[in-house]
Design a protein around this motif. Structure first.
Motif, PDB file in Angstrom:
ATOM      1  N   TYR A   1     -90.245  70.421  21.191  1.00 19.97           N
ATOM      2  CA  TYR A   1     -89.276  69.816  22.113  1.00 19.97           C
ATOM      3  C   TYR A   1     -89.521  70.342  23.522  1.00 19.97           C
ATOM      4  N   SER A   2     -89.711  71.658  23.634  1.00 21.38           N
ATOM      5  CA  SER A   2     -89.875  72.251  24.962  1.00 21.38           C
ATOM      6  C   SER A   2     -91.154  71.778  25.647  1.00 21.38           C
ATOM      7  N   TYR A   3     -92.207  71.532  24.882  1.00 19.97           N
ATOM      8  CA  TYR A   3     -93.447  71.011  25.474  1.00 19.97           C
ATOM      9  C   TYR A   3     -93.186  69.649  26.099  1.00 19.97           C
ATOM     10  N   VAL A   4     -92.511  68.761  25.374  1.00 15.26           N
ATOM     11  CA  VAL A   4     -92.209  67.423  25.883  1.00 15.26           C
ATOM     12  C   VAL A   4     -91.287  67.524  27.096  1.00 15.26           C
ATOM     13  N   HIS A   5     -90.255  68.335  26.991  1.00 16.95           N
ATOM     14  CA  HIS A   5     -89.295  68.499  28.094  1.00 16.95           C
ATOM     15  C   HIS A   5     -89.996  68.997  29.353  1.00 16.95           C
TER      16      HIS A   5
ATOM     17  N   TYR B   1     -92.006  68.433  34.854  1.00 18.87           N
ATOM     18  CA  TYR B   1     -93.076  68.620  35.833  1.00 18.87           C
ATOM     19  C   TYR B   1     -93.590  67.297  36.383  1.00 18.87           C
ATOM     20  N   SER B   2     -93.329  66.207  35.679  1.00 11.00           N
ATOM     21  CA  SER B   2     -93.747  64.880  36.153  1.00 11.00           C
ATOM     22  C   SER B   2     -92.697  64.245  37.056  1.00 11.00           C
TER      23      SER B   2
ATOM     24  N   SER C   1    -101.232  63.224  26.108  1.00  5.00           N
ATOM     25  CA  SER C   1    -101.259  63.206  27.570  1.00  5.00           C
ATOM     26  C   SER C   1     -99.836  63.133  28.117  1.00  5.00           C
ATOM     27  N   THR C   2     -99.669  63.634  29.313  1.00  5.55           N
ATOM     28  CA  THR C   2     -98.382  63.557  29.982  1.00  5.55           C
ATOM     29  C   THR C   2     -97.977  62.104  30.175  1.00  5.55           C
ATOM     30  N   ALA C   3     -98.948  61.250  30.477  1.00  9.41           N
ATOM     31  CA  ALA C   3     -98.654  59.825  30.680  1.00  9.41           C
ATOM     32  C   ALA C   3     -98.071  59.202  29.414  1.00  9.41           C
ATOM     33  N   GLU C   4     -98.604  59.566  28.250  1.00  8.38           N
ATOM     34  CA  GLU C   4     -98.086  59.029  26.989  1.00  8.38           C
ATOM     35  C   GLU C   4     -96.647  59.485  26.755  1.00  8.38           C
ATOM     36  N   ILE C   5     -96.381  60.750  27.039  1.00  7.02           N
ATOM     37  CA  ILE C   5     -95.030  61.290  26.859  1.00  7.02           C
ATOM     38  C   ILE C   5     -94.054  60.580  27.796  1.00  7.02           C
ATOM     39  N   VAL C   6     -94.433  60.446  29.057  1.00  3.55           N
ATOM     40  CA  VAL C   6     -93.565  59.793  30.048  1.00  3.55           C
ATOM     41  C   VAL C   6     -93.317  58.336  29.656  1.00  3.55           C
ATOM     42  N   ASP C   7     -94.348  57.629  29.233  1.00  5.09           N
ATOM     43  CA  ASP C   7     -94.191  56.226  28.830  1.00  5.09           C
ATOM     44  C   ASP C   7     -93.215  56.086  27.666  1.00  5.09           C
ATOM     45  N   ARG C   8     -93.361  56.939  26.671  1.00  2.00           N
ATOM     46  CA  ARG C   8     -92.457  56.877  25.513  1.00  2.00           C
ATOM     47  C   ARG C   8     -91.015  57.157  25.931  1.00  2.00           C
TER      48      ARG C   8
ATOM     49  N   THR D   1     -89.360  54.299  27.726  1.00  2.00           N
ATOM     50  CA  THR D   1     -89.008  53.162  26.867  1.00  2.00           C
ATOM     51  C   THR D   1     -87.768  53.461  26.029  1.00  2.00           C
ATOM     52  N   GLY D   2     -87.200  54.667  26.187  1.00  2.00           N
ATOM     53  CA  GLY D   2     -85.942  54.976  25.526  1.00  2.00           C
ATOM     54  C   GLY D   2     -86.011  55.950  24.375  1.00  2.00           C
ATOM     55  N   GLN D   3     -87.204  56.422  24.007  1.00  5.86           N
ATOM     56  CA  GLN D   3     -87.295  57.368  22.901  1.00  5.86           C
ATOM     57  C   GLN D   3     -86.682  58.710  23.300  1.00  5.86           C
ATOM     58  N   PRO D   4     -85.948  59.343  22.396  1.00  6.44           N
ATOM     59  CA  PRO D   4     -85.410  60.678  22.682  1.00  6.44           C
ATOM     60  C   PRO D   4     -86.533  61.724  22.667  1.00  6.44           C
ATOM     61  N   ILE D   5     -86.314  62.821  23.358  1.00  3.32           N
ATOM     62  CA  ILE D   5     -87.305  63.888  23.429  1.00  3.32           C
ATOM     63  C   ILE D   5     -87.645  64.398  22.034  1.00  3.32           C
ATOM     64  N   ARG D   6     -86.656  64.601  21.199  1.00  6.58           N
ATOM     65  CA  ARG D   6     -86.918  65.121  19.851  1.00  6.58           C
ATOM     66  C   ARG D   6     -87.800  64.189  19.035  1.00  6.58           C
ATOM     67  N   GLN D   7     -87.602  62.902  19.169  1.00  6.09           N
ATOM     68  CA  GLN D   7     -88.411  61.934  18.441  1.00  6.09           C
ATOM     69  C   GLN D   7     -89.856  61.944  18.959  1.00  6.09           C
ATOM     70  N   ILE D   8     -90.014  61.989  20.260  1.00 10.56           N
ATOM     71  CA  ILE D   8     -91.357  62.050  20.848  1.00 10.56           C
ATOM     72  C   ILE D   8     -92.088  63.282  20.332  1.00 10.56           C
ATOM     73  N   ALA D   9     -91.415  64.424  20.375  1.00 11.91           N
ATOM     74  CA  ALA D   9     -92.025  65.678  19.929  1.00 11.91           C
ATOM     75  C   ALA D   9     -92.443  65.594  18.462  1.00 11.91           C
ATOM     76  N   ALA D  10     -91.562  65.076  17.621  1.00 11.49           N
ATOM     77  CA  ALA D  10     -91.867  64.981  16.190  1.00 11.49           C
ATOM     78  C   ALA D  10     -93.055  64.057  15.932  1.00 11.49           C
TER      79      ALA D  10
END
Length: 70
Positions: free
Chosen positions: A36-40, A45-46, A11-18, A21-30
């Motif tokens: 990476y582009s999906y997370v970005h 858009y949020s 969910s977008t909410a999960e991505i935004v929350d992570r 909290t300081g996680q880098p985009i690459r880490q979230i995506a992995a």
């Protein structure tokens, strides 16, 4: 990276929350198994402000000034 079916995408909410909290985009995506582009895009858009690259190293450089200025 194989495509994640829409029913299994995070969910977008999960991505935004992570991200907030300081996680880098690459880490979230992995960790979530998406690109990476999906997370970005979800962050953009949020309305989330994307941090500059470099994390703590970049922040430290801005606080202390450039080393070559002496």
């Amino acid at each position: 990276m194989p495509a994640v079916p829409p029913s299994r995408r995070p969910s977008t909410a999960e991505i935004v929350d992570r991200y907030r909290t300081g996680q880098p985009i690459r880490q979230i995506a992995a960790e979530l198994g998406v690109s990476y582009s999906y997370v970005h895009r979800r962050l953009h858009y949020s309305g989330v402000t994307i941090r500059s690259r470099g994390g703590a190293r970049a922040a430290r450089g801005r606080q202390t000034g450039r080393r070559d200025q002496q």
